[in-house]
Design an enzyme around this catalytic site. Sequence first.
Site, PDB file in Angstrom:
ATOM      1  N   ASP A 168      -3.924   8.810  16.080  1.00 30.55           N
ATOM      2  CA  ASP A 168      -4.384   8.512  14.712  1.00 30.55           C
ATOM      3  C   ASP A 168      -5.021   7.126  14.659  1.00 30.55           C
ATOM      4  OD1 ASP A 168      -4.924   9.058  12.072  1.00 30.55           O
ATOM      5  OD2 ASP A 168      -2.943   8.448  11.338  1.00 30.55           O
ATOM      6  N   GLY A 227       5.431   7.448   2.012  1.00 28.17           N
ATOM      7  CA  GLY A 227       6.040   6.556   1.039  1.00 28.17           C
ATOM      8  C   GLY A 227       5.207   5.315   0.808  1.00 28.17           C
ATOM      9  N   GLY A 248       0.813  -1.209   0.000  1.00 25.25           N
ATOM     10  CA  GLY A 248       0.000   0.000   0.000  1.00 25.25           C
ATOM     11  C   GLY A 248       0.844   1.256   0.000  1.00 25.25           C
ATOM     12  N   GLY A 289       1.462   5.123   1.783  1.00 23.63           N
ATOM     13  CA  GLY A 289       1.274   5.863   3.017  1.00 23.63           C
ATOM     14  C   GLY A 289       1.607   7.328   2.832  1.00 23.63           C
TER      15      GLY A 289
END
Length: 297
Positions: A135, A18, A13, A15
């Site tokens: 988060d 990066g 995936g 982010g």
Amino acid sequence: MAPLNVVKLGPLGEGTFGTVFKAKRATDGRVVAVKQVHLGNTADGIPAAIIREIALLGELSHDHVIQLFDSDYRQPFDNVYLTFEYHGTDLRKYIRAIPREKYSFLMPMKTIQNLMRQLVQGLEYCHARSYLHRDLKPQNLLIANGQLKLADFGLSRGGAPPLRPYTREVITLWYRAPEILLGASHYSVGADVWSIGCIFAELVNREPLFPGDSELGELFLIFRMLGTPSDLKWPGVSLLKHWKSVFPSWDGVQLRETLPQMGDEGIDLLTQMLKYSPQHRISCTDALKHPFFKVKI
């Protein structure tokens, strides 16, 4: 490019800083996840969030916190590589992988109870060491073989008690506590507890509880469901920077009407996690003692 000690297997995936890819360690063949942080030609060096994540995870060791194995920075490639333990999926993908027709209430409550227990245990460990995650969302909770791990600590901070103002640019909008939305610069562990309350409801209902499209829209979704706050419900709310006396007045709805499958114990725990006043939200330690985790489902 990849770190010298791993063989790249494929992408996982993208982010903020990066890409993440699946890899195999050359030393023992263990499958790992590698976060590749692209520095480019910036003169700023390694982003503060990455330095913070490396430092923080070096201090944490818990069954429900992701383990950082290694960090690697080499010139002239202008990349930082963080090697983590590999987990097959995240909670968002896990929720959406369950066919809607399989369960009358989408996911067995026993599974929800187990996942919530692990989430609260991991967060209790962080809070006991004076760290806020800041988060928490399904995408940052990793799952493998039924085990849940808190991940992505780039926004984490020391936070009990808050000794200095914090940025409001934290926590994905749908999981952001109302005190932050209303402009509070000092906040503490209650902000994380609000996030896990939102995740709890999403586990049950499969959909986000407050999917706002802006900060004001997010606040209004919260007000519609929980009722517009007042100084009686939430002492000091009218003093917060973004509070407006002209906010619409909503009475709110009963959470059990929205989430009837949750049961009395689940509704009570969710209600305590979503209290307006951060000081009155249940702590992770007390949440683990709640009847919801004791009832046999």
